[in-house]
Design an enzyme around this catalytic site. Structure first.
Site, PDB file in Angstrom:
ATOM      1  N   SER A  43       8.341 -24.567  61.952  1.00 40.26           N
ATOM      2  CA  SER A  43       7.659 -23.409  62.545  1.00 40.26           C
ATOM      3  C   SER A  43       6.255 -23.355  61.953  1.00 40.26           C
ATOM      4  O   SER A  43       5.998 -23.953  60.893  1.00 40.26           O
ATOM      5  CB  SER A  43       8.433 -22.147  62.152  1.00 40.26           C
ATOM      6  OG  SER A  43       7.680 -20.978  62.417  1.00 40.26           O
TER       7      SER A  43
ATOM      8  N   TYR B 255      13.468 -16.842  56.202  1.00 40.62           N
ATOM      9  CA  TYR B 255      13.045 -17.760  57.271  1.00 40.62           C
ATOM     10  C   TYR B 255      11.901 -18.647  56.774  1.00 40.62           C
ATOM     11  O   TYR B 255      11.908 -19.866  56.986  1.00 40.62           O
ATOM     12  CB  TYR B 255      12.605 -16.920  58.475  1.00 40.62           C
ATOM     13  CG  TYR B 255      12.292 -17.698  59.727  1.00 40.62           C
ATOM     14  CD1 TYR B 255      13.299 -18.073  60.608  1.00 40.62           C
ATOM     15  CD2 TYR B 255      10.979 -18.032  60.059  1.00 40.62           C
ATOM     16  CE1 TYR B 255      13.012 -18.773  61.775  1.00 40.62           C
ATOM     17  CE2 TYR B 255      10.684 -18.724  61.222  1.00 40.62           C
ATOM     18  CZ  TYR B 255      11.705 -19.095  62.081  1.00 40.62           C
ATOM     19  OH  TYR B 255      11.411 -19.784  63.236  1.00 40.62           O
TER      20      TYR B 255
END
Ligand code: NAD
Length: 260
Positions: free
Chosen positions: A142, A155
């Site tokens: 990401s 995350y």
């Protein structure tokens, strides 16, 4: 022996994973779809892709939160298809909360599904890829694997971790013509992102439109969500012969976010 490549895409019943599975099938690969659920719907999804693109597909249920199931997914694929050429580690979940209120079970689940699952699938896949003398591993990280934002501690830790894992695996497998890279998307409008909008609204005390523009897309100079087709095309490229010398790196699809 058939030259058709076999690919596994973890977490591929929706969103980016499904987009990558469809793109690889369109490129002529046999594809194994995966999620942690078991039902008619998942099998129908796999059969639909097989019909649409004229390839073989399978749906294999395996919970990416469990190491044994990650490894079984790889072994079952090799048993059914006789090879494993492409492994895409995509399964992922998200939770947004300040660090002091971050639920421990959410931390554990995010680290297990978003990071540790890739350790297990790669460990299981590598002996097969080494034997075949080729392979492609694509990890879905990401922009949050390269940059941080508040309220996403688990995350961001996991997505930074997978970038490190990507580089290490690339070095270990360089002699075997197995490449390992990470795709780092900015925001892609998928069910995972839809689910974050209410949490972000609460964390920032804003309405939906304001939180999307001012918080979620604020750091993307191109203020559009990416599409799953764009991420699928990036994965197909990394799995192609043209990408044979690309390994141990990140490919950002983030509208310029990490250019800052
Ligand atoms: P999504 O929620 O649409 O899809 C996630 C997939 O993972 C689903 O198929 C789900 O069934 C599967 N999954 C969840 N838990 C699982 C488990 N325990 N075992 C097996 N499968 C499981 O999410 P998405 O937005 O498509 O995200 C896919 C990946 O892309 C994730 O790793 C995510 O972190 C990453 N990503 C997404 C964005 C974005 O903006 N959507 C941006 C950057 C990175």
């Amino acid at each position: 022996m058939s030259k058709t490549r076999t690919a596994i895409v973890t977490g591929s019943t929706s969103g980016i994973g499904l987009g990558i599975a469809r793109a690889l099938a369109a490129d002529g690969c046999n594809v194994v779809l995966n999620s942690f659920t078991e039902g008619e719907e998942e099998r129908a999804l796999a059969e639909g892709i097989a019909r649409e693109f004229g390839v073989e597909t399978a749906y294999i249920r395996a919970d990416m939160a469990r190491g044994g199931e990650c490894r079984r997914l790889v072994e079952e694929t090799v048993e059914r298809f006789g090879a494993l050429d492409i492994l895409v580690n995509n399964a992922g979940i998200q939770h947004v909360a300040p660090i002091e209120a971050f639920p421990v079970e959410k931390w554990d689940a995010i680290l297990a599904i978003n990071l540790t699952s890739a350790f297990h699938t790669i460990a299981a896949a590598v002996p097969h890829m080494k034997r075949q003398g080729k392979g492609r591993i694509v990890n879905i990280s990401s922009a949050h694997g390269l940059r941080a934002s508040p309220f996403k501690s688990a995350y961001i830790a996991a997505k930074h971790g997978i970038v490190g894992l990507t580089k290490t695996v690339a070095l270990e497998l360089a002699d075997h013509h197995v490449t390992c890279n990470a795709i780092c998307p900015g925001y892609v409008l998928t069910p995972l992102v839809e689910a974050q909008i209410p949490e972000q609204m609460e964390a920032h005390g804003m309405d939906r439109d304001t939180v999307v523009r001012e918080v979620m897309l604020a750091r993307q100079p191109i203020r559009d969500f990416a599409t799953v087709e764009q991420i699928g095309a990036a994965a197909v490229f990394l799995c192609s012969e043209h990408a044979a010398l690309i390994t141990g790196t990140t490919l950002s699809v983030d509208g310029g976010w990490t250019a800052r």
